[in-house]
Write a protein that holds these residues in place. Sequence first.
Motif, PDB file in Angstrom:
ATOM      1  N   PRO A 111       0.970  -1.172  -0.043  1.00 56.63           N
ATOM      2  CA  PRO A 111       0.079  -0.153  -0.097  1.00 56.63           C
ATOM      3  C   PRO A 111       0.842   1.266   0.068  1.00 56.63           C
ATOM      4  CG  PRO A 111      -0.554  -1.590   1.716  1.00 56.63           C
ATOM      5  CD  PRO A 111       0.656  -1.984   1.223  1.00 56.63           C
ATOM      6  N   MET A 112       0.329   2.363  -0.310  1.00 58.82           N
ATOM      7  CA  MET A 112       1.046   3.595  -0.326  1.00 58.82           C
ATOM      8  C   MET A 112       1.238   4.213   1.141  1.00 58.82           C
ATOM      9  SD  MET A 112       0.130   7.187  -2.468  1.00 58.82           S
ATOM     10  CE  MET A 112       0.430   6.204  -3.865  1.00 58.82           C
ATOM     11  N   PRO A 113       2.459   4.854   1.291  1.00 54.88           N
ATOM     12  CA  PRO A 113       2.599   5.327   2.572  1.00 54.88           C
ATOM     13  C   PRO A 113       1.528   6.164   3.177  1.00 54.88           C
ATOM     14  CG  PRO A 113       4.458   5.521   0.998  1.00 54.88           C
ATOM     15  CD  PRO A 113       3.502   5.229   0.094  1.00 54.88           C
ATOM     16  N   GLY A 114       1.326   6.118   4.583  1.00 55.90           N
ATOM     17  CA  GLY A 114       0.308   6.998   4.943  1.00 55.90           C
ATOM     18  C   GLY A 114      -0.994   6.211   4.759  1.00 55.90           C
ATOM     19  N   TRP A 115      -1.291   5.240   4.037  1.00 54.84           N
ATOM     20  CA  TRP A 115      -2.613   4.600   3.923  1.00 54.84           C
ATOM     21  C   TRP A 115      -3.542   4.437   4.969  1.00 54.84           C
ATOM     22  CZ3 TRP A 115      -4.911   0.321   5.799  1.00 54.84           C
ATOM     23  CH2 TRP A 115      -4.281  -0.580   6.411  1.00 54.84           C
ATOM     24  N   ARG A 116      -2.951   4.265   6.126  1.00 54.46           N
ATOM     25  CA  ARG A 116      -3.740   3.934   7.565  1.00 54.46           C
ATOM     26  C   ARG A 116      -4.455   5.299   7.791  1.00 54.46           C
ATOM     27  NH1 ARG A 116      -2.617  -0.862  10.372  1.00 54.46           N
ATOM     28  NH2 ARG A 116      -0.942  -2.241   9.499  1.00 54.46           N
ATOM     29  N   LEU A 117      -3.573   6.455   7.596  1.00 54.93           N
ATOM     30  CA  LEU A 117      -4.254   7.857   8.123  1.00 54.93           C
ATOM     31  C   LEU A 117      -5.339   8.094   7.118  1.00 54.93           C
ATOM     32  CD1 LEU A 117      -0.701   9.551   8.815  1.00 54.93           C
ATOM     33  CD2 LEU A 117      -2.688   9.360  10.535  1.00 54.93           C
ATOM     34  N   VAL A 118      -5.220   7.899   5.839  1.00 51.77           N
ATOM     35  CA  VAL A 118      -6.220   8.166   4.879  1.00 51.77           C
ATOM     36  C   VAL A 118      -7.337   7.502   5.327  1.00 51.77           C
ATOM     37  CG1 VAL A 118      -6.853   7.811   2.451  1.00 51.77           C
ATOM     38  CG2 VAL A 118      -4.571   8.593   2.969  1.00 51.77           C
ATOM     39  N   LYS A 119      -7.422   6.082   5.548  1.00 58.02           N
ATOM     40  CA  LYS A 119      -8.502   5.413   6.063  1.00 58.02           C
ATOM     41  C   LYS A 119      -9.164   5.967   7.246  1.00 58.02           C
ATOM     42  CE  LYS A 119      -8.118   2.511   2.534  1.00 58.02           C
ATOM     43  NZ  LYS A 119      -9.005   2.432   1.445  1.00 58.02           N
ATOM     44  N   ARG A 120      -8.199   6.418   8.234  1.00 58.44           N
ATOM     45  CA  ARG A 120      -8.636   7.054   9.379  1.00 58.44           C
ATOM     46  C   ARG A 120      -9.373   8.331   9.033  1.00 58.44           C
ATOM     47  NH1 ARG A 120     -10.761   6.658  14.192  1.00 58.44           N
ATOM     48  NH2 ARG A 120     -10.448   8.167  15.736  1.00 58.44           N
ATOM     49  N   GLY A 121      -8.888   9.042   8.168  1.00 59.01           N
ATOM     50  CA  GLY A 121      -9.509  10.297   7.732  1.00 59.01           C
ATOM     51  C   GLY A 121     -11.042  10.101   7.166  1.00 59.01           C
ATOM     52  N   ASP A 122     -10.849   9.056   6.346  1.00 56.86           N
ATOM     53  CA  ASP A 122     -12.096   8.659   5.780  1.00 56.86           C
ATOM     54  C   ASP A 122     -13.214   8.351   6.904  1.00 56.86           C
ATOM     55  OD1 ASP A 122     -11.092   8.936   3.202  1.00 56.86           O
ATOM     56  OD2 ASP A 122     -10.747   6.708   3.009  1.00 56.86           O
ATOM     57  N   LEU A 123     -13.068   7.510   7.926  1.00 55.49           N
ATOM     58  CA  LEU A 123     -13.728   7.403   8.742  1.00 55.49           C
ATOM     59  C   LEU A 123     -14.159   8.476   9.569  1.00 55.49           C
ATOM     60  CD1 LEU A 123     -15.073   5.116  10.787  1.00 55.49           C
ATOM     61  CD2 LEU A 123     -13.294   4.885  11.936  1.00 55.49           C
ATOM     62  N   LEU A 124     -13.097   9.421   9.980  1.00 55.23           N
ATOM     63  CA  LEU A 124     -13.682  10.723  10.738  1.00 55.23           C
ATOM     64  C   LEU A 124     -14.429  11.694   9.871  1.00 55.23           C
ATOM     65  CD1 LEU A 124      -9.995  11.525  12.117  1.00 55.23           C
ATOM     66  CD2 LEU A 124     -12.214  10.894  13.416  1.00 55.23           C
ATOM     67  N   PHE A 125     -14.478  11.591   8.536  1.00 58.97           N
ATOM     68  CA  PHE A 125     -15.307  12.369   7.676  1.00 58.97           C
ATOM     69  C   PHE A 125     -16.566  12.089   7.753  1.00 58.97           C
ATOM     70  CE2 PHE A 125     -17.516  13.944   4.124  1.00 58.97           C
ATOM     71  CZ  PHE A 125     -16.953  15.445   3.795  1.00 58.97           C
ATOM     72  N   SER A 126     -16.804  10.503   7.647  1.00 57.97           N
ATOM     73  CA  SER A 126     -18.142   9.984   7.643  1.00 57.97           C
ATOM     74  C   SER A 126     -18.941  10.132   9.122  1.00 57.97           C
ATOM     75  CB  SER A 126     -18.113   8.651   7.449  1.00 57.97           C
ATOM     76  OG  SER A 126     -17.402   8.055   8.408  1.00 57.97           O
ATOM     77  N   GLU A 127     -17.968  10.513   9.959  1.00 61.64           N
ATOM     78  CA  GLU A 127     -18.561  10.795  11.396  1.00 61.64           C
ATOM     79  C   GLU A 127     -18.807  12.249  11.643  1.00 61.64           C
ATOM     80  OE1 GLU A 127     -15.541   9.015  13.924  1.00 61.64           O
ATOM     81  OE2 GLU A 127     -16.511   6.927  13.687  1.00 61.64           O
ATOM     82  N   GLY A 128     -18.651  13.077  10.466  1.00 59.66           N
ATOM     83  CA  GLY A 128     -18.880  14.530  10.719  1.00 59.66           C
ATOM     84  C   GLY A 128     -17.557  15.273  11.392  1.00 59.66           C
ATOM     85  N   LYS A 129     -16.461  14.562  11.720  1.00 62.55           N
ATOM     86  CA  LYS A 129     -15.267  15.327  12.283  1.00 62.55           C
ATOM     87  C   LYS A 129     -14.391  15.716  11.267  1.00 62.55           C
ATOM     88  CE  LYS A 129     -16.091  12.052  16.165  1.00 62.55           C
ATOM     89  NZ  LYS A 129     -15.191  10.929  16.969  1.00 62.55           N
ATOM     90  N   HIS A 130     -14.718  16.800  10.614  1.00 59.45           N
ATOM     91  CA  HIS A 130     -14.084  17.238   9.718  1.00 59.45           C
ATOM     92  C   HIS A 130     -12.845  17.627   9.739  1.00 59.45           C
ATOM     93  CE1 HIS A 130     -18.584  17.924   8.086  1.00 59.45           C
ATOM     94  NE2 HIS A 130     -18.151  16.951   7.508  1.00 59.45           N
TER      95      HIS A 130
END
Length: 311
Positions: free
Chosen positions: A53-72
């Motif tokens: 996977p590309m570097p930082g992929w875990r943070l990307v997935k974390r960002g996706d989850l946070l956005f879906s929770e409205g934590k922009h």
Amino acid sequence: MRIPTSALLLVLAGACAHAPASTESATTPATAETPAAKAPVAELPFMEPPGKPMPGWRLVKRGDLLFSEGKHAEAVAAWQQAMKEGNTRDNTAYSAACALAVLGRKQEALEQLSRAAEWGFRNVSWMQQDENLASLRTEPGFTALVARIPTLPPKDAAANEELRKLFEADQADRSPPPATKEAWKVVSARDEQRRVRVKELLAAGALEDGADFLAAGFIFQHGRTPEDFAMAREMGAEAARRGNSGGLWLAAAAWDRWLMNAGQPQRFGTQYQGDMQTREMKLYPVDPKVTDEERALWGFPPLAEIPTRLR
């Protein structure tokens, strides 16, 4: 920032739905052999991850989850850190732009949109309809980007010109997805014609690089049979081996789709089943024997972090 549910009900659910799927940069060496079309597959053999996977992929997935929770704001922080760690996916920058626009941080949002374009984002029509970017549409910088992006060269375009055109036609048939069953029948007929031609190109040794195999893989992924999905997995894996890490996701998604169509639980959590009445998509059952550690090797988050429903 999210693809409309009506579209998701008709297409394969991707790893990140903020913008249309894009490929990731290379991390693995090429292989010497070119795969050929295979006979019908009764069972898919186990496959080790063909790339990283590309570097930082875990943070990307974390960002996706946070956005879906409205934590922009928290999502922006995660995506920005991912980019600092070397993540150059256009969708990462695009996602950050969407969250920044929602927060009213317009100049920063425009900077991230520009970065997304530099890294390969090309879907102007999606950018113009994305409700998360509504606050930017009257900004001169947004208007300038809308005009500039179509002049930029395509990202990760297939080296084989005919294959590139076949892939573009495949994507055009789904942007937007057909609205009726009859329209889908027409698209399905064109899909079959494209798969036939890709098999001919493959047999002739006409596929040259990772982008070629990735394009071929997506065309097979839009097939109907286990053999189509097996070929999609093989093409995605070969793309990853030849340096296109977008192939890693495709190989996993095709594996999941093969399993789903065989009535078996999926491995990675890429597949959803749609309910046209509720307009929701429910996560197809995932094999409990597949560990989060194995999913991580393929660039997927822990099962507990994968949404069970999409609206």
